[in-house]
Design a protein around this motif. Sequence first.
Motif, short mmCIF file in Angstrom:
data_model
loop_
_atom_site.label_atom_id
_atom_site.label_comp_id
_atom_site.label_asym_id
_atom_site.label_seq_id
_atom_site.Cartn_x
_atom_site.Cartn_y
_atom_site.Cartn_z
N LEU A 216 -69.58 -84.45 98.98
CA LEU A 216 -70.43 -83.27 99.25
C LEU A 216 -71.77 -83.49 98.53
CD1 LEU A 216 -67.90 -80.27 98.94
CD2 LEU A 216 -68.87 -81.21 101.03
N PRO A 217 -72.65 -84.27 99.12
CA PRO A 217 -73.86 -84.69 98.39
C PRO A 217 -74.99 -83.66 98.32
CG PRO A 217 -73.80 -85.71 100.56
CD PRO A 217 -72.53 -84.93 100.44
N TYR A 362 -60.72 -74.71 92.82
CA TYR A 362 -61.88 -75.56 93.09
C TYR A 362 -61.53 -76.67 94.09
CZ TYR A 362 -65.52 -73.79 89.95
OH TYR A 362 -66.50 -73.03 89.38
N LYS A 363 -60.34 -77.27 93.88
CA LYS A 363 -59.94 -78.36 94.80
C LYS A 363 -59.84 -77.85 96.23
CE LYS A 363 -57.41 -81.59 91.96
NZ LYS A 363 -56.24 -81.50 91.09
N GLU A 364 -59.27 -76.66 96.36
CA GLU A 364 -59.10 -76.09 97.71
C GLU A 364 -60.47 -75.81 98.34
OE1 GLU A 364 -56.76 -72.50 97.75
OE2 GLU A 364 -56.91 -72.31 99.92
N VAL A 365 -61.40 -75.30 97.53
CA VAL A 365 -62.75 -75.04 98.06
C VAL A 365 -63.39 -76.35 98.51
CG1 VAL A 365 -65.06 -74.20 97.51
CG2 VAL A 365 -63.08 -72.96 96.66
N VAL A 366 -63.24 -77.38 97.68
CA VAL A 366 -63.84 -78.68 98.04
C VAL A 366 -63.26 -79.16 99.38
CG1 VAL A 366 -63.98 -81.12 97.39
CG2 VAL A 366 -64.33 -79.36 95.66
N GLU A 367 -61.93 -79.09 99.50
CA GLU A 367 -61.31 -79.58 100.74
C GLU A 367 -61.75 -78.77 101.96
OE1 GLU A 367 -57.13 -79.43 99.86
OE2 GLU A 367 -57.16 -81.39 98.90
N TYR A 385 -73.78 -90.45 106.97
CA TYR A 385 -73.10 -90.55 105.67
C TYR A 385 -71.88 -89.62 105.64
CZ TYR A 385 -72.20 -90.49 100.69
OH TYR A 385 -71.58 -90.59 99.46
N MET A 386 -72.08 -88.38 106.08
CA MET A 386 -70.97 -87.42 106.03
C MET A 386 -69.79 -87.89 106.88
SD MET A 386 -72.15 -85.37 103.91
CE MET A 386 -70.94 -84.08 103.75
N THR A 387 -70.13 -88.46 108.03
CA THR A 387 -69.06 -88.90 108.94
C THR A 387 -68.34 -90.14 108.40
OG1 THR A 387 -70.08 -87.86 110.84
CG2 THR A 387 -68.66 -89.72 111.32
N SER A 388 -69.05 -90.96 107.63
CA SER A 388 -68.37 -92.16 107.10
C SER A 388 -67.81 -91.95 105.68
CB SER A 388 -69.32 -93.36 107.12
OG SER A 388 -70.45 -93.05 106.34
N HIS A 389 -67.96 -90.75 105.14
CA HIS A 389 -67.43 -90.48 103.79
C HIS A 389 -66.50 -89.27 103.78
CE1 HIS A 389 -70.57 -93.27 102.71
NE2 HIS A 389 -69.99 -93.39 101.54
N LYS A 390 -65.57 -89.24 104.71
CA LYS A 390 -64.61 -88.13 104.73
C LYS A 390 -63.59 -88.34 103.62
CE LYS A 390 -64.93 -87.67 109.71
NZ LYS A 390 -64.23 -87.66 110.99
N THR A 391 -63.09 -87.25 103.08
CA THR A 391 -62.04 -87.39 102.06
C THR A 391 -60.73 -87.81 102.75
OG1 THR A 391 -61.33 -85.11 102.29
CG2 THR A 391 -63.02 -85.55 100.63
N GLU A 392 -59.81 -88.33 101.96
CA GLU A 392 -58.52 -88.71 102.51
C GLU A 392 -57.83 -87.47 103.10
OE1 GLU A 392 -57.33 -91.74 103.07
OE2 GLU A 392 -59.32 -92.31 102.33
N TRP A 393 -58.01 -86.33 102.41
CA TRP A 393 -57.37 -85.10 102.89
C TRP A 393 -57.92 -84.72 104.27
CZ3 TRP A 393 -59.03 -80.28 104.45
CH2 TRP A 393 -58.00 -79.35 104.68
N VAL A 394 -59.24 -84.79 104.44
CA VAL A 394 -59.83 -84.43 105.75
C VAL A 394 -59.32 -85.36 106.84
CG1 VAL A 394 -61.99 -84.37 107.08
CG2 VAL A 394 -61.89 -83.24 104.87
N LYS A 395 -59.24 -86.65 106.51
CA LYS A 395 -58.77 -87.61 107.52
C LYS A 395 -57.33 -87.28 107.93
CE LYS A 395 -61.27 -91.42 105.57
NZ LYS A 395 -61.08 -92.68 104.91
N ALA A 396 -56.49 -87.00 106.92
CA ALA A 396 -55.08 -86.72 107.22
C ALA A 396 -54.95 -85.39 107.97
CB ALA A 396 -54.28 -86.68 105.91
N PHE A 397 -55.75 -84.41 107.56
CA PHE A 397 -55.71 -83.10 108.20
C PHE A 397 -56.15 -83.21 109.66
CE2 PHE A 397 -57.64 -79.02 109.32
CZ PHE A 397 -56.67 -78.13 108.92
#
Length: 487
Positions: A216-217, A362-367, A385-397
């Motif tokens: 989240l830059p 906080y973690k939940e808000v970030v996700e 950048y946003m599309t190539s830097h997804k969190t692991e959680w977002v990818k799995a979700f």
Amino acid sequence: MKKFVILGSGTSGLIAATMIKKRWGDQVSVSLYYDAKKRNIAVGESTTPIVTYFLKKYLDVDITDFLKDTGSTVKLGINFKDWIPGVEYFHGFPELDFSNTHYPESLYSILIDDYDGGMNYSKATSTLPSHTFRFVHALHIDTQVFSKYLEERIENDIEIIDDIAEKVNSDGENIESIVFRNSGEVKADFYIDASGFNSILLKELNPKWNDISDYLPINRAIPQQVPHQFAEVPSYTLAEATDNGWIWRIPIGNRYGTGYLYSSRFTSDEEAREKYNQWLLENFNTKLQTDRIIEYNPGYYENHWIGNCMAVGLSSGFIEPLESTGIHIIIQQLKDFIEYNSTLNNLKYNRMECNRRCNSLYKEVVEFVCLHYNTNRTDSKFWRYMTSHKTEWVKAFDEKCREEFLEEISIENGKEFWHVDSYIQVAQGLKMFKPESIKKFLDSLPNGDEILHNCRLRYEEVKRAKTQNMNIPHRSVLNGSVVINNH
Ligand SMILES: Cc1cc2nc3c(=O)[nH]c(=O)nc-3n(C[C@H](O)[C@H](O)[C@H](O)COP(=O)(O)OP(=O)(O)OC[C@H]3O[C@@H](n4cnc5c(N)ncnc54)[C@H](O)[C@@H]3O)c2cc1C
């Protein structure tokens, strides 16, 4: 009597003073210090429903009176515009009663291509619901008016002192004292750090910082208020994506609060000012009139309560305000502090529990905020950048949504902020579900037919109720001609 010193009179300091004094009354003395040259950050105007809980429980406020007295407006949700270019979707506050179902009605409505938004509120309007559903709502508030409102209600019960903290003494585990410019050295049993981004007290206790800027830059905001005569008053916040960030638009009194958010990694301040100026001209025929740029590091402290010092609000962390979570977190931090530390004994176990809860918030808000960026856009440096830097959680979700659907248990584990209905609204807004996959998913479950049947009944119930809803003009509630039932 235990002595509390609160450093800061922004929304955090004032909410902390109100809740602490209300909970412990004569058992505590509260002194609140602030720097009159920088009273507060002057942003933070879109809220979640917890703010109405706070006003009612801690100040015994009637919300209809509050709206009239403060120029606040009612918020039913957030409208997301152009996150996928040309697409709008609404995240409305859900009704929280899912008692008879583990699968939301939207499983059925998406399957038959008749999705009509969340359980309660479907789309951005200038109306409020009639009383068929439980009326879950939040508020848009004017920060300065809200601060004054709180201050007037607590100023006789606490000490409010304009003085600057110049030095903090600590042994690395507890705060020992604060040295103020005029008041000299001040000692307390508990210190509440509400000093904003500087975290003046907590920083002395070597807290660990969780940096989230890789995914989240966004780290800059330019806020500007725009006077506006509302023909109809929107009952929602607008979050409009741009090619390098997003813009908020919040209706309050006779103005919009707006603000441009971007990342200094991808956009220079000059470029951002130019783009914002262009947006203001296009939308409001007005120019950018401020030099102000708010700079921050996105992230949060691992532990916000260390020894005898608890940081609240911005001094404990900040995730971009896309889901208006700042004030919610403040109230939750204080609520936990009060419940876990009821004896005021400041036990280590209670601190650990509060830290664990705040950390997971906080973690939940970030996700959840990261989920909003799951647009697959590649039309600018920022979006690539946003599309190539997804969190692991977002990818799995994302995979879970595309391959199956969301049942209640897929969200509820460890999550408190939002219910499954919220996740569905955002995921559907970002076109992550596929009717073919839902069908296959149901086929693979032993009780798929029964689930579908129950979802259909619920869908029909919700549809019926919705047609009877959303029919009170927002304005008539604001001017007091209709009284809302929000108990
Ligand atoms: C761009 C942006 C948009 C936001 N939008 C939202 C939103 O829509 N919804 C939401 O819920 N939240 C939002 N937030 C978060 C929200 O603004 C904050 O959570 C809220 O205002 C609380 O701020 P605070 O009281 O922690 O800090 P501040 O308002 O910064 O207050 C800091 C206080 O510390 C005092 N202080 C500092 N140093 C000293 C010193 N040395 N001596 C004495 N006093 C001192 C200052 O005088 C001031 O009183 C947003 C934040 C930002 C940055």
